[in-house]
Design an enzyme around this catalytic site. Structure first.
Site, PDB file in Angstrom:
ATOM      1  N   GLY A  16      49.187  40.399  55.914  1.00  0.00           N
ATOM      2  CA  GLY A  16      48.170  41.856  56.253  1.00  0.00           C
ATOM      3  C   GLY A  16      46.764  41.821  55.259  1.00  0.00           C
ATOM      4  N   ASN A  18      43.798  40.538  56.770  1.00  0.00           N
ATOM      5  CA  ASN A  18      43.340  41.316  57.789  1.00  0.00           C
ATOM      6  C   ASN A  18      43.125  42.761  57.673  1.00  0.00           C
ATOM      7  OD1 ASN A  18      40.888  39.099  59.167  1.00  0.00           O
ATOM      8  ND2 ASN A  18      43.351  38.089  59.308  1.00  0.00           N
ATOM      9  N   HIS A 113      40.828  34.979  65.887  1.00  0.00           N
ATOM     10  CA  HIS A 113      41.373  33.761  65.541  1.00  0.00           C
ATOM     11  C   HIS A 113      41.096  32.903  64.623  1.00  0.00           C
ATOM     12  CE1 HIS A 113      43.941  30.247  68.310  1.00  0.00           C
ATOM     13  NE2 HIS A 113      42.980  29.359  67.563  1.00  0.00           N
ATOM     14  N   THR A 150      43.709  39.695  76.653  1.00  0.00           N
ATOM     15  CA  THR A 150      44.112  40.061  77.580  1.00  0.00           C
ATOM     16  C   THR A 150      46.064  39.129  78.633  1.00  0.00           C
ATOM     17  OG1 THR A 150      43.133  37.405  78.530  1.00  0.00           O
ATOM     18  CG2 THR A 150      41.906  39.452  78.829  1.00  0.00           C
ATOM     19  N   GLU A 152      46.609  35.520  78.366  1.00  0.00           N
ATOM     20  CA  GLU A 152      46.409  34.445  78.429  1.00  0.00           C
ATOM     21  C   GLU A 152      46.174  34.562  76.563  1.00  0.00           C
ATOM     22  OE1 GLU A 152      47.154  32.419  80.073  1.00  0.00           O
ATOM     23  OE2 GLU A 152      47.420  33.964  82.181  1.00  0.00           O
ATOM     24  N   GLU A 183      36.850  35.294  58.060  1.00  0.00           N
ATOM     25  CA  GLU A 183      37.737  36.943  58.908  1.00  0.00           C
ATOM     26  C   GLU A 183      38.085  37.867  58.433  1.00  0.00           C
ATOM     27  OE1 GLU A 183      42.206  35.716  60.043  1.00  0.00           O
ATOM     28  OE2 GLU A 183      41.446  33.684  59.831  1.00  0.00           O
TER      29      GLU A 183
END
Ligand code: GRF
Length: 204
Positions: A16, A18, A113, A150, A152, A183
């Protein structure tokens, strides 16, 4: 441009860092956001400890608490709604979101990501594997991508990217550490742009 306070619901699985960076940005006034709840699928993850220290509600929701995937999905969306969450932040969440949660928060779920999507994304591309693949491909740069979620894996619209160099002597760990630093910067900055209206999310 309409500014709007973000009421953030986090989903995370492990450390965690981020989540912490975003909590700190809210506290320090760099992001007009109110962290409402941290949902985690591991009951002993460090992210839950971080949330408790920051006075944020926590919930452990996983296949252990809800063996039926539909019931788990329903519990996740119910938890987010009961904390009046208006934007969902995935931060190292190792599970796919269920259809109910995605439908309710469509266009308002963000993920980060640790590579420059659309490269090095998709099913199975997570954690150290991403950085190993970047090194194996001989890339000269990598980075981090914030995108909308989404159905995908890793294919939703990209909201922000930041690059880092790949060094000749990099290992997957050293590259991961360099990427993680950016990030922490771009996730909070991107959310701040959503909050101040310079990025418009559908339904917010
Ligand atoms: C980050 O590298 C993130 O990009 C990936 O998982 C990692 C999570 O790290 N999805 P942390 O739990 O935020 O420290």
């Amino acid at each position: 441009m309409t500014a709007m306070k973000l009421r953030i619901g986090f989903l995370a699985s492990h450390g965690g860092s981020n989540v912490q960076a975003i909590i700190d940005a809210c506290k320090e006034g760099r992001l007009d956001g109110d962290p409402r709840v941290v949902i985690c699928n591991n009951s002993d993850a460090l992210v839950l400890e971080r949330a408790r220290k920051a006075g944020i509600a926590t919930r452990h929701l996983s296949s252990a608490t809800h063996p039926d995937p539909g019931a788990l999905d329903a519990a996740i969306v119910e938890t987010l709604r009961s904390h009046d969450v208006n934007v969902v932040v995935l931060a190292g969440y190792m599970r796919k979101l269920g259809p109910r949660t995605l439908a309710h928060y469509r266009g308002r779920v963000l993920n980060i990501h640790p590579a420059l999507l659309p490269k090095f994304g998709g099913a199975g591309m997570y954690g150290k594997r991403v950085h190993e693949a970047v090194l194996a491909a001989g890339e000269k740069e990598s980075g981090a991508t914030v995108h909308l979620v989404t159905d995908e894996y890793d294919q939703g619209p990209i909201l922000a990217q930041r690059k880092v160099p790949v060094m000749p002597d990099d290992t997957a760990d050293s590259l991961a550490a360099r990427v993680l630093e950016v990030e922490h910067q771009i996730y909070a900055e991107t959310l701040a742009r959503v909050a101040n209206g310079s990025i418009k999310l559908e339904g917010l």
